[in-house]
Write a protein that holds these residues in place. Structure first.
Motif, short mmCIF file in Angstrom:
data_model
loop_
_atom_site.label_atom_id
_atom_site.label_comp_id
_atom_site.label_asym_id
_atom_site.label_seq_id
_atom_site.Cartn_x
_atom_site.Cartn_y
_atom_site.Cartn_z
N ASN A 20 20.86 76.06 50.09
CA ASN A 20 21.92 75.20 50.62
C ASN A 20 22.44 75.72 51.96
O ASN A 20 22.76 74.94 52.85
CB ASN A 20 23.07 75.07 49.63
N LYS A 75 23.81 72.84 54.35
CA LYS A 75 24.55 71.90 53.51
C LYS A 75 25.93 72.51 53.23
O LYS A 75 26.05 73.68 52.92
CB LYS A 75 23.82 71.65 52.19
N ASN A 76 26.96 71.69 53.35
CA ASN A 76 28.33 72.11 53.07
C ASN A 76 28.78 73.27 53.94
O ASN A 76 29.43 74.20 53.48
CB ASN A 76 28.52 72.47 51.59
#
Length: 118
Positions: free
Chosen positions: A111, A116-117
Motif C-alpha cells: 500500500n 495508497k492512502n
C-alpha cells in the motif's frame, strides 16, 4: 568507455534482475508485476507481451496505456540522484520503477509502495 543509454536497454534484460532483487528479500514476482502494472497501467498479458517482444525501456514507457499520476508522489534518490531533479522524462520513469523495486526489496508494504492512502 562510453556510457550505455539506459533508455535503449531491453526491458526484458532488466526485468529478471528486478525479480531476483525482490526474491532475495522474500518478495515475489507477482509483487514486481503489480508494481509495474500500477506504474504503467499495462495488463498482465500486455506486460508479458512487452517482455516477449524485447522492447527497450523508452518504448516500454512510451507505449504504456497510462502512466499512473500518483507516481509524482515517489520521492527520494536512486543511484545518488534525486528523482525530482531528473529532467529526461523516460529516465525519470525508469528511475521511478527502480525506486519502487528498491522499496519492495527493503520490505515496504505494498500500500505504501503504490502510494495508497498517503
Amino acid at each position: 568507455m562510453a556510457r550505455r543509454d539506459v533508455r535503449k536497454m531491453i526491458f526484458a534484460s532488466v526485468y529478471p534482475l528486478y525479480i531476483e532483487k525482490a526474491e532475495k528479500k522474500g518478495r515475489t514476482k507477482e509483487e514486481v508485476d503489480e508494481i509495474i502494472r500500477w506504474l504503467t497501467s499495462y495488463s498482465q498479458e500486455a506486460l508479458e507481451e512487452k517482455i516477449e517482444n524485447n522492447i527497450d525501456f523508452e518504448t516500454f514507457f512510451t507505449d504504456a496505456p497510462e502512466l499512473n499520476p500518483d507516481r509524482a508522489l515517489i520521492k527520494g534518490s536512486i543511484c545518488g540522484v534525486k528523482l525530482e531533479e531528473i529532467e529526461d522524462p523516460i529516465m525519470k520513469e525508469i528511475r521511478y520503477l527502480d525506486k519502487l523495486i528498491d522499496e519492495l526489496a527493503k520490505g515496504k508494504v505494498m500500500n505504501k509502495i503504490l502510494r495508497k492512502n498517503i
